[in-house]
Design a protein around this motif. Structure first.
Motif, PDB file in Angstrom:
ATOM      1  N   LEU A  57     -25.412 137.089  93.207  1.00 43.93           N
ATOM      2  CA  LEU A  57     -24.000 137.457  93.679  1.00 43.93           C
ATOM      3  C   LEU A  57     -23.839 136.818  95.179  1.00 43.93           C
ATOM      4  CD1 LEU A  57     -24.755 141.465  92.791  1.00 43.93           C
ATOM      5  CD2 LEU A  57     -23.170 139.730  91.534  1.00 43.93           C
ATOM      6  N   GLN A  58     -22.453 136.848  95.235  1.00 43.21           N
ATOM      7  CA  GLN A  58     -22.022 136.207  96.485  1.00 43.21           C
ATOM      8  C   GLN A  58     -20.975 137.236  97.365  1.00 43.21           C
ATOM      9  OE1 GLN A  58     -20.665 132.414  96.346  1.00 43.21           O
ATOM     10  NE2 GLN A  58     -22.367 131.582  95.257  1.00 43.21           N
ATOM     11  N   ASP A  59     -21.081 137.086  98.628  1.00 40.89           N
ATOM     12  CA  ASP A  59     -20.104 137.828  99.199  1.00 40.89           C
ATOM     13  C   ASP A  59     -19.820 139.173  98.774  1.00 40.89           C
ATOM     14  OD1 ASP A  59     -18.189 137.898 101.565  1.00 40.89           O
ATOM     15  OD2 ASP A  59     -16.586 137.370 100.274  1.00 40.89           O
ATOM     16  N   ARG A  60     -20.692 140.201  99.082  1.00 42.05           N
ATOM     17  CA  ARG A  60     -20.580 141.618  98.856  1.00 42.05           C
ATOM     18  C   ARG A  60     -20.697 142.690  99.901  1.00 42.05           C
ATOM     19  NH1 ARG A  60     -21.325 143.390  93.469  1.00 42.05           N
ATOM     20  NH2 ARG A  60     -20.368 141.906  92.207  1.00 42.05           N
ATOM     21  N   PHE A  64     -15.590 149.221  98.702  1.00 46.17           N
ATOM     22  CA  PHE A  64     -15.196 149.410  97.339  1.00 46.17           C
ATOM     23  C   PHE A  64     -14.171 150.399  97.036  1.00 46.17           C
ATOM     24  CE2 PHE A  64     -18.493 152.276  98.148  1.00 46.17           C
ATOM     25  CZ  PHE A  64     -18.251 153.365  97.570  1.00 46.17           C
ATOM     26  N   TRP A  85     -30.636 145.785 100.519  1.00 44.47           N
ATOM     27  CA  TRP A  85     -29.186 146.093  99.862  1.00 44.47           C
ATOM     28  C   TRP A  85     -28.659 147.366  99.693  1.00 44.47           C
ATOM     29  CZ3 TRP A  85     -28.897 148.116  94.746  1.00 44.47           C
ATOM     30  CH2 TRP A  85     -30.200 148.193  94.082  1.00 44.47           C
ATOM     31  N   GLY A 128     -21.723 148.126  93.431  1.00 46.49           N
ATOM     32  CA  GLY A 128     -22.726 147.268  94.372  1.00 46.49           C
ATOM     33  C   GLY A 128     -23.481 146.631  93.288  1.00 46.49           C
ATOM     34  N   PHE A 130     -24.344 145.848  97.227  1.00 44.13           N
ATOM     35  CA  PHE A 130     -23.642 145.151  98.457  1.00 44.13           C
ATOM     36  C   PHE A 130     -24.946 144.676  99.355  1.00 44.13           C
ATOM     37  CE2 PHE A 130     -21.026 149.189  96.962  1.00 44.13           C
ATOM     38  CZ  PHE A 130     -20.158 148.277  96.654  1.00 44.13           C
ATOM     39  N   GLN A 135     -25.125 135.511  99.994  1.00 46.02           N
ATOM     40  CA  GLN A 135     -25.578 135.402  98.702  1.00 46.02           C
ATOM     41  C   GLN A 135     -26.870 136.247  98.561  1.00 46.02           C
ATOM     42  OE1 GLN A 135     -25.299 131.430  97.236  1.00 46.02           O
ATOM     43  NE2 GLN A 135     -27.218 130.881  97.709  1.00 46.02           N
TER      44      GLN A 135
END
Length: 166
Positions: A57-60, A64, A85, A128, A130, A135
């Motif tokens: 995953l990238q840019d989280r 939301f 996370w 998520g 997140f 990354q």
């Protein structure tokens, strides 16, 4: 006068067995050969073919406006490499009712340390993972077709931002 609805701030909670119990179980390391713990026994992959994979995953950032649930399977998530996370969750509610929806006040955000995994009950609403780095990768255990046939979404119509309460 019309305007943009302000984001709803939601506090980040520390992950504990008791706090996370309505949503699933916290899994932590045990010595090799130990008997299964109660939370591990919640795993249910009986409705299809299990899939264990590394999810990149990238840019989280922790923002939301919608939430998802899988009504046919439990799901296990853990970070690869031990990074911290976050995950947003709401109780499963009526798992077998496709019209059931979470309440905005039921949403909680948990900080997950790199030495733990979370097992989500069947039907637990979630958003998520997140994270702060650009990354991260995650171990993900679900069914091989979960994201094609068992992916129920709900939009709250307001954006949630994880952080300190205001």
């Amino acid at each position: 006068m019309t305007g943009v609805v302000p984001a709803r701030r939601i506090p980040i909670q520390n992950l504990t067995d008791d706090a996370f119990a309505p949503f699933g179980a916290v899994l932590t390391a045990v010595p090799d050969g130990d008997s299964p713990r109660e939370g591990e026994r919640l795993l249910d992959l009986s409705r299809g073919t299990p899939r264990f994979y590394l999810m990149a995953l990238q840019d989280r950032p922790a923002r939301f406006d919608s939430i998802t649930r899988h009504r046919s399977v439990t799901q296990v998530l853990a970070s690869v490499g031990g990074g911290e996370w976050m995950i947003a969750v709401a109780p499963p509610g009526a798992v077998d009712d496709p019209e059931d929806r979470p309440g905005a006040d039921d949403v909680k955000v948990f900080r997950v340390g790199g030495d733990a995994a979370v097992l989500l009950h069947r039907g637990t609403w979630h958003a998520g993972p997140f994270f702060a780095p650009e990354q991260m990768s995650f171990f993900n255990l679900e069914l091989d077709d979960t994201n094609q046939v068992d992916h129920q979404n709900f939009s709250f119509g307001v954006e949630f931002v994880a952080g300190q309460s205001s």
